[in-house]
Design a protein around this motif. Structure first.
Motif, mmCIF file in Angstrom:
data_model
loop_
_atom_site.group_PDB
_atom_site.id
_atom_site.type_symbol
_atom_site.label_atom_id
_atom_site.label_comp_id
_atom_site.label_asym_id
_atom_site.label_seq_id
_atom_site.Cartn_x
_atom_site.Cartn_y
_atom_site.Cartn_z
ATOM 1 N N GLN A 39 2.244 14.059 -11.900
ATOM 2 C CA GLN A 39 3.208 14.151 -10.802
ATOM 3 C C GLN A 39 2.699 13.388 -9.581
ATOM 4 O O GLN A 39 1.503 13.318 -9.324
ATOM 5 N N ILE A 40 3.651 12.817 -8.840
ATOM 6 C CA ILE A 40 3.330 11.922 -7.728
ATOM 7 C C ILE A 40 4.071 12.355 -6.466
ATOM 8 O O ILE A 40 5.245 12.693 -6.517
ATOM 9 N N MET A 41 3.368 12.291 -5.347
ATOM 10 C CA MET A 41 4.007 12.347 -4.030
ATOM 11 C C MET A 41 3.924 10.927 -3.490
ATOM 12 O O MET A 41 2.834 10.414 -3.228
ATOM 13 N N LYS A 42 5.088 10.284 -3.372
ATOM 14 C CA LYS A 42 5.129 8.895 -2.910
ATOM 15 C C LYS A 42 4.572 8.776 -1.496
ATOM 16 O O LYS A 42 4.467 9.764 -0.764
ATOM 17 N N GLU A 43 4.295 7.542 -1.114
ATOM 18 C CA GLU A 43 3.719 7.287 0.208
ATOM 19 C C GLU A 43 4.571 7.895 1.314
ATOM 20 O O GLU A 43 5.794 7.773 1.299
ATOM 21 N N HIS A 44 3.905 8.546 2.224
ATOM 22 C CA HIS A 44 4.561 9.186 3.359
ATOM 23 C C HIS A 44 3.544 9.316 4.498
ATOM 24 O O HIS A 44 2.377 8.989 4.331
ATOM 25 N N LYS A 45 4.010 9.786 5.645
ATOM 26 C CA LYS A 45 3.159 9.981 6.816
ATOM 27 C C LYS A 45 3.422 11.361 7.379
ATOM 28 O O LYS A 45 4.551 11.837 7.358
ATOM 29 N N ARG A 106 9.432 19.260 5.954
ATOM 30 C CA ARG A 106 9.123 17.832 5.875
ATOM 31 C C ARG A 106 8.404 17.536 4.561
ATOM 32 O O ARG A 106 8.684 16.546 3.880
ATOM 33 N N VAL A 107 7.492 18.411 4.162
ATOM 34 C CA VAL A 107 6.760 18.251 2.901
ATOM 35 C C VAL A 107 7.736 18.327 1.728
ATOM 36 O O VAL A 107 7.651 17.546 0.783
ATOM 37 N N GLU A 108 8.679 19.257 1.791
ATOM 38 C CA GLU A 108 9.689 19.377 0.731
ATOM 39 C C GLU A 108 10.519 18.097 0.603
ATOM 40 O O GLU A 108 10.846 17.674 -0.492
ATOM 41 N N LYS A 109 10.833 17.464 1.741
ATOM 42 C CA LYS A 109 11.597 16.201 1.695
ATOM 43 C C LYS A 109 10.805 15.104 1.003
ATOM 44 O O LYS A 109 11.348 14.303 0.256
ATOM 45 N N VAL A 110 9.484 15.070 1.274
ATOM 46 C CA VAL A 110 8.624 14.076 0.614
ATOM 47 C C VAL A 110 8.678 14.293 -0.893
ATOM 48 O O VAL A 110 8.831 13.355 -1.672
ATOM 49 N N ILE A 111 8.585 15.536 -1.323
ATOM 50 C CA ILE A 111 8.609 15.859 -2.755
ATOM 51 C C ILE A 111 9.958 15.483 -3.368
ATOM 52 O O ILE A 111 10.018 14.896 -4.445
ATOM 53 N N THR A 112 11.029 15.796 -2.695
ATOM 54 C CA THR A 112 12.356 15.475 -3.196
ATOM 55 C C THR A 112 12.527 13.969 -3.371
ATOM 56 O O THR A 112 13.177 13.513 -4.309
ATOM 57 N N ASN A 113 11.924 13.184 -2.471
ATOM 58 C CA ASN A 113 12.047 11.731 -2.517
ATOM 59 C C ASN A 113 11.005 11.054 -3.397
ATOM 60 O O ASN A 113 10.979 9.836 -3.491
ATOM 61 N N SER A 114 10.131 11.843 -4.013
ATOM 62 C CA SER A 114 9.067 11.262 -4.869
ATOM 63 C C SER A 114 9.516 11.101 -6.294
ATOM 64 O O SER A 114 10.449 11.655 -6.763
#
Length: 114
Positions: A39-45, A106-114
């Motif tokens: 599983q991956i969490m795409k690049e984010h800040k 915000r973390v959940e949004k990163v996961i949704t977009n990964s």
């Protein structure tokens, strides 16, 4: 005082990275991230500094085009606004410390977009 556990009641999901706010204090939010191998969490800040601690497993932690292999027990800090990504090399339990000013959503949004 509040006592919680990062390693009890684990609910890994084959289809989605799982997060849970474990503790919220006057200065931080402690979040558990469960990643299955691959599983991956795409690049984010993050807008504020963060601390990432690998409680179990192994991940590749990408920072500014460099990959760091983090193993059980490793901990890393990042200032705010630094691009980073995560890839689970094994099933992993990750402790993420956020600033009180940051939001778990915000973390959940990163996961949704990964």
């Amino acid at each position: 005082m509040k006592i919680e556990s990062f390693i009890k009641n684990l609910d890994f999901n084959d289809n989605k990275i799982v997060t849970k706010v474990i503790l919220e204090t006057s200065f931080s939010k402690e979040i558990r991230i469960l990643l299955k191998k691959g599983q991956i969490m795409k690049e984010h800040k993050a807008p504020f500094p963060i601390i990432v601690n690998i409680l179990e497993g192994e991940i590749n932690f990408g920072v500014e085009e460099k990959t760091h292999q983090l193993n059980k027990g490793d901990i890393i800090t990042l200032e705010g606004h630094v691009p980073h990504d995560l890839t689970a090399l094994k099933d992993s339990i990750v402790r993420l410390t956020l600033s009180k000013l940051d939001h778990p959503e915000r973390v959940e949004k990163v996961i949704t977009n990964s």
